[in-house]
Design a protein around this motif. Structure first.
Motif, short mmCIF file in Angstrom:
data_model
loop_
_atom_site.label_atom_id
_atom_site.label_comp_id
_atom_site.label_asym_id
_atom_site.label_seq_id
_atom_site.Cartn_x
_atom_site.Cartn_y
_atom_site.Cartn_z
N ILE A 2 0.88 -1.38 0.05
CA ILE A 2 -0.08 0.03 -0.01
C ILE A 2 0.78 1.17 0.06
N ALA A 104 -4.48 8.52 1.23
CA ALA A 104 -5.50 7.51 1.78
C ALA A 104 -4.26 6.37 2.22
N SER A 105 -3.28 6.20 1.32
CA SER A 105 -2.22 5.09 1.66
C SER A 105 -1.48 5.42 2.83
N TYR A 108 -3.99 5.02 5.81
CA TYR A 108 -4.16 3.59 6.01
C TYR A 108 -2.85 2.91 7.18
N SER A 109 -1.30 3.48 6.52
CA SER A 109 -0.29 2.90 6.98
C SER A 109 -0.22 3.07 8.49
N VAL A 111 -3.11 3.97 10.53
CA VAL A 111 -4.30 3.20 11.24
C VAL A 111 -4.10 1.63 11.36
N THR A 112 -3.12 1.39 10.35
CA THR A 112 -2.57 -0.25 10.78
C THR A 112 -1.42 -0.44 11.53
#
Length: 703
Positions: A2, A104-105, A108-109, A111-112
């Protein structure tokens, strides 16, 4: 994968943005138009048609090309060079989608908790709540700049929609080109200064945690609001650059930029309000503005945007002040860009840890130099060609608004000097110092008082020409009431400093003048046959927004002045059950409890607040400890009463085993927050009502 996708999207975005800047520039259009002419000529030969492509005979290739390179001021994009309407859409839309994908990527990094990324490992932790992981994604320099890239690309799309609907933009191709250049430079800064998608060779098991000072709900909104405001200023900057070669700063240009100006001004004001309230509630010192580089970075473009907003109204009404208006349009975005660089660099004094740069932001500085050197060069070349329609006298609304814009610019210059002075002193080998509130307050107070005087006067003046005697008659009630208020405040505190008293008096002057003018227009204006309230509709959103903003600014100044004069503070060592009297309140200290938080431990104190022996509320100031960072933060507890704020913070244990308690009563402090809300409300009403009226094709004339 991602992150690599986001990295590729960012690189592709930067490349396409540079392509957009070139293809929609005069040089790009020059070559594209030549191509179109050849294709069309071939079609005409095939079909045997007789249509002509243009109305003007163009010089040959070498002459045009060299003339364009050597004489940028002579660039002209004529009507026959315009491309089909939809041809400008695909590239900006693709860039916007890529920016959203990269953003967004990155989120996302976070959040995860992908700690193989250096930025995630440095600014997040697995125990950080999800909502603050999202905030961490846009807090570091490169994350914030990526957000700026995304919002600027969105602003380009909004401009295209505006142009497709209203078709008021002057030279829209050039505007798209300049917006592409801005996006490309910012994207280059993200990739080179910060590398947000770089992976670690030996990733840690967990991260270093989010900055505790930024772990606040309001901080979630700060960066998006700030960079949305700066993105709006970039559209104003691009539209001004596009209009300068043809000296086309006319009424349609002003009408096109008005919603962008009000929107940017409102968003920057909201960012200032968020910053002020966070400082007030987080720093535990009871102050709300500290004049550090990060706060000044927002204040500078807001001041210049305010000056530009006033001059734009004059230009829209009488087509005057064109060179000055263009200079302010360029400078507002320039101040925002330069202020952002300053707040991220470690060149100046102490900054919040979250704002410290992991790099030197060299590309951001180079981009600023390239973009604004070219902009000011172009302005210097064509400023003499901007024809003026300066048919107004000294006693007129145009004069008052022009002088007010000059005062705002002087205030911005003072803020800039105070911000960069320590930097120059360091270059000269002097002592490293920090310029604080005493300098800014002493230097800005005379300018602010003069602006308040004009702020009350301007809305009552007539356009083009007015008489001093008639102005005196209209303003005599406001003058009398403001003198009474000043004398009342002076008699209450005869030893108080003179400047805050003058601030209170001039705030009363602005409020009474605004309300008096509103009364005049509503009840003494001619009857339109339906209702007196019909006059409210005829005043229009601009007048209502302006009145609310002026009254809000007056409340803010009055509240700030009164709280500085009448502030009551008590610092003591309190024991459980002890009573503390301050202002009209009596506080009962109930002790401290040790409690767990989501990713912190907190010592939470309890105070029961009484007024006239009746319980009013309970307050819970805290001292939080974040073990990941090893940092303590103080969370104040605030009660916004009808006559002032009660501000409580706690510290460590004292030598006598009591708890150090700092209690402040700040009279009229709610006026500061109410004033900020009114200023923002004025901007929101102006934007929303104008959008509704424009879509209904029911324009409202300027008052």
């Amino acid at each position: 994968m991602i992150a690599e996708t986001g990295h590729f999207a960012l690189i592709l975005l930067m490349t396409l943005a540079f392509c957009q800047a070139i293809l929609f520039s005069p040089l790009g259009i020059f070559f594209r138009r030549g191509s179109l002419r050849l294709n069309s000529a071939a079609n005409l030969q095939t079909t045997g048609g007789t249509a002509s492509l243009g109305t003007r005979e163009q010089p040959g290739f070498p002459h045009n090309f060299l003339s364009t390179l050597l004489h940028p001021g002579a660039i002209r994009i004529t009507a026959n060079t315009a491309l089909p309407p939809m041809q400008g859409w695909p590239l900006p839309v693709l860039i916007c989608l890529l920016a959203l994908g990269a953003q967004a990527s990155q989120i996302y990094s976070f959040v995860t908790s992908d700690f193989t990324l250096a930025i995630v490992a440095e600014y997040s932790h697995s125990s950080t709540p999800v909502i603050y992981r999202i905030a961490a994604a846009i807090s570091p320099d490169c994350g914030a700049t990526l957000l700026w890239v995304t919002l600027t690309s969105v602003a380009t799309i909004l401009f295209l929609i505006q142009d497709a609907i209203f078709k008021k933009a002057e030279n829209p191709q050039a505007i798209i080109s300049i917006m592409g250049l801005v996006v490309a430079l910012l994207a280059a800064s993200v990739l080179i200064d910060g590398t947000p998608f770089a992976r670690l060779a030996a990733p840690p098991l967990d991260g270093q945690g989010f900055d505790p000072q930024s772990q606040d709900i309001l901080d979630l909104f700060y960066s998006p609001v700030l960079y949305a405001g700066l993105s709006g200023l970039s559209v104003i900057f691009a539209a001004t650059i596009a209009a300068l070669p043809r000296a086309a700063l006319h009424r349609a240009w002003a009408e096109m930029l008005r919603p962008w100006t009000i929107l940017s001004w409102t968003l920057l004001g909201a960012a200032m309000a968020i910053s002020a309230y966070r400082a007030y509630s987080q720093q535990s010192w009871g102050n709300w503005w500290y004049w550090d580089a990060s706060e000044n970075a927002v204040l500078l473009p807001w001041l210049l945007a305010t000056a530009f907003l006033h001059c734009l109204a004059v230009l829209e009404k009488t087509e005057a002040l064109k060179p000055w208006t263009a200079l302010l349009a360029l400078s507002a975005f320039g101040a925002g860009w330069f202020g952002t660089f300053l707040s991220r660099s470690d060149l100046l004094g102490p900054l919040p840890a979250a704002l410290r740069s992991s790099g030197d932001n060299a590309v951001l500085l180079i981009g600023f130099c390239v973009l604004f050197a070219g902009a000011y060069y172009l302005f210097a070349r064509v400023a003499g060609q901007l024809r003026e329609n300066a048919d107004f006298t000294l006693v007129s609304r145009e004069s008052a608004m022009f002088i007010n814009s000059v005062m705002l610019s002087i205030a911005a210059a003072i803020v800039m000097i105070g911000t960069v002075y320590p930097l120059f002193l360091r270059w000269l080998g002097g002592t490293i110092i920090t310029v604080g509130p005493p300098f800014f307050v002493q230097a800005l107070m005379p300018v602010t008082l003069a602006m308040l005087l004009l702020m009350g006067l301007s809305p009552t003046l007539r356009w083009r020409v007015d008489g001093a005697a008639s102005v005196g008659r209209r303003m005599k009630l406001a003058l009398i009431l403001s003198i009474i208020v000043t004398l009342f405040a002076w008699m209450r505190h005869i030893n108080a400093p003179s400047l805050p008293l003058l601030g209170i008096g001039l705030a009363a002057w602005v409020v009474t003048a605004a309300l008096g003018d509103l009364w005049e227009k509503l009840w003494r204006h001619r009857d339109h046959g339906e209702s007196k309230y019909r006059n409210i509709q005829l005043l229009g959103p601009r007048y209502l927004g302006m009145s609310l903003a002026h009254i809000g600014m007056a409340l803010l100044i009055a509240g700030g002045s009164a709280s500085s004069i009448w502030e009551d503070q008590s610092v003591l060592s309190a024991r459980t059950g002890q009573s503390i009297e301050i202002g009209p309140y009596n506080l009962q200290y109930e002790g401290v409890s040790l409690l767990p938080g989501e990713n912190f431990a907190t010592r939470k104190a309890k105070f029961i607040v009484y007024r006239n022996a009746q319980p009013v509320t309970e307050l819970y100031p805290e001292v939080r400890y974040y073990p990941i960072r090893g940092v303590e933060t103080k969370e104040s507890a605030i009660w916004h009463g009808r006559d002032g704020d009660l501000h409580i913070s706690i510290g460590d244990r004292a030598e006598d085993s009591g708890r150090i308690v700092d209690v402040r009563f700040l009279p009229m402090m709610p006026w500061v927050w109410a004033g900020m809300m009114l200023i923002l409300l004025g901007g929101i009403i102006n934007v929303l009502t104008r959008m509704i009226l424009l879509f209904k094709k029911n324009g409202v004339s300027a008052p």
